[in-house]
Design an enzyme around this catalytic site. Structure first.
Site, PDB file in Angstrom:
ATOM      1  N   TYR A  26       4.484   5.773   5.171  1.00 33.01           N
ATOM      2  CA  TYR A  26       3.319   5.944   3.915  1.00 33.01           C
ATOM      3  C   TYR A  26       2.708   7.085   3.882  1.00 33.01           C
ATOM      4  O   TYR A  26       1.621   6.753   4.454  1.00 33.01           O
ATOM      5  CB  TYR A  26       3.115   4.396   3.473  1.00 33.01           C
ATOM      6  CG  TYR A  26       3.782   3.324   3.010  1.00 33.01           C
ATOM      7  CD1 TYR A  26       5.159   3.409   3.196  1.00 33.01           C
ATOM      8  CD2 TYR A  26       3.401   2.092   2.818  1.00 33.01           C
ATOM      9  CE1 TYR A  26       5.919   2.318   2.964  1.00 33.01           C
ATOM     10  CE2 TYR A  26       3.927   0.862   2.659  1.00 33.01           C
ATOM     11  CZ  TYR A  26       5.536   1.189   2.839  1.00 33.01           C
ATOM     12  OH  TYR A  26       6.225   0.015   2.488  1.00 33.01           O
ATOM     13  N   ASP A  80       0.519  -5.054   3.206  1.00 37.09           N
ATOM     14  CA  ASP A  80       1.762  -4.201   3.757  1.00 37.09           C
ATOM     15  C   ASP A  80       1.630  -3.092   3.744  1.00 37.09           C
ATOM     16  O   ASP A  80       1.021  -2.453   2.817  1.00 37.09           O
ATOM     17  CB  ASP A  80       2.962  -4.926   2.941  1.00 37.09           C
ATOM     18  CG  ASP A  80       4.149  -4.136   3.336  1.00 37.09           C
ATOM     19  OD1 ASP A  80       4.819  -4.362   4.420  1.00 37.09           O
ATOM     20  OD2 ASP A  80       4.395  -2.969   2.566  1.00 37.09           O
ATOM     21  N   THR A 127       0.741  -1.416   0.151  1.00 39.89           N
ATOM     22  CA  THR A 127      -0.120   0.221   0.188  1.00 39.89           C
ATOM     23  C   THR A 127       0.969   1.204   0.142  1.00 39.89           C
ATOM     24  O   THR A 127       0.410   2.290   0.222  1.00 39.89           O
ATOM     25  CB  THR A 127      -0.820   0.125   1.154  1.00 39.89           C
ATOM     26  OG1 THR A 127      -0.290   0.040   2.421  1.00 39.89           O
ATOM     27  CG2 THR A 127      -1.860  -0.973   1.256  1.00 39.89           C
ATOM     28  N   TRP A 128       1.937   1.273  -0.282  1.00 43.45           N
ATOM     29  CA  TRP A 128       2.962   2.488  -0.449  1.00 43.45           C
ATOM     30  C   TRP A 128       2.350   3.543  -1.313  1.00 43.45           C
ATOM     31  O   TRP A 128       2.354   4.566  -0.841  1.00 43.45           O
ATOM     32  CB  TRP A 128       4.362   2.035  -0.939  1.00 43.45           C
ATOM     33  CG  TRP A 128       5.366   3.048  -0.710  1.00 43.45           C
ATOM     34  CD1 TRP A 128       5.465   4.321  -0.435  1.00 43.45           C
ATOM     35  CD2 TRP A 128       6.747   2.847  -1.402  1.00 43.45           C
ATOM     36  NE1 TRP A 128       6.485   4.899  -0.236  1.00 43.45           N
ATOM     37  CE2 TRP A 128       7.458   4.202  -1.392  1.00 43.45           C
ATOM     38  CE3 TRP A 128       7.432   1.799  -1.890  1.00 43.45           C
ATOM     39  CZ2 TRP A 128       8.808   4.326  -1.448  1.00 43.45           C
ATOM     40  CZ3 TRP A 128       8.761   1.982  -2.170  1.00 43.45           C
ATOM     41  CH2 TRP A 128       9.306   3.424  -1.977  1.00 43.45           C
TER      42      TRP A 128
END
Length: 105
Positions: free
Chosen positions: A56, A51, A20-21
């Site tokens: 982020y 993740d 999910t960056w």
């Protein structure tokens, strides 16, 4: 989807984790509706491993993921595994590495 055991835990996760960056906004504008749809699609395909990280978008990705999975996190918490990372914080205009217990809590 097939699952594997995560390390030395009893957690059963899909071999593919959904990262999910991009939801943090570091790569440009984020369409939150489209992000939720993508997360829903991953779940419908059987992915149960996500993740994320505090860095982020300084929590934005974690908040979006939590909102998208809110129903499952309340009703079937054991069906979803979220891996997150921490250890960065802002000190004024300076980025500081801090993995101390107080900050991580």
């Amino acid at each position: 989807m097939q699952t594997v055991t995560l390390g030395a835990t009893d957690l059963k996760v899909t071999p593919l984790a959904y990262g999910t960056w991009q939801f943090g906004g570091d790569w440009g504008p984020v369409d939150e509706g489209a992000a939720r749809e993508a997360i829903d699609c991953a779940r419908s395909m059987g992915i149960n491993f996500f993740d994320t990280a505090q860095a982020y978008g300084f929590g934005r990705s974690e908040r979006l993921l939590g909102a998208a999975l809110a129903h499952e996190l309340r009703s079937a918490r054991d069906s979803v595994v979220i891996a997150t990372k921490g250890g960065l914080r802002m000190d004024g205009d300076r980025l500081v590495r801090d993995a101390g217990p107080a900050w991580l809590r």
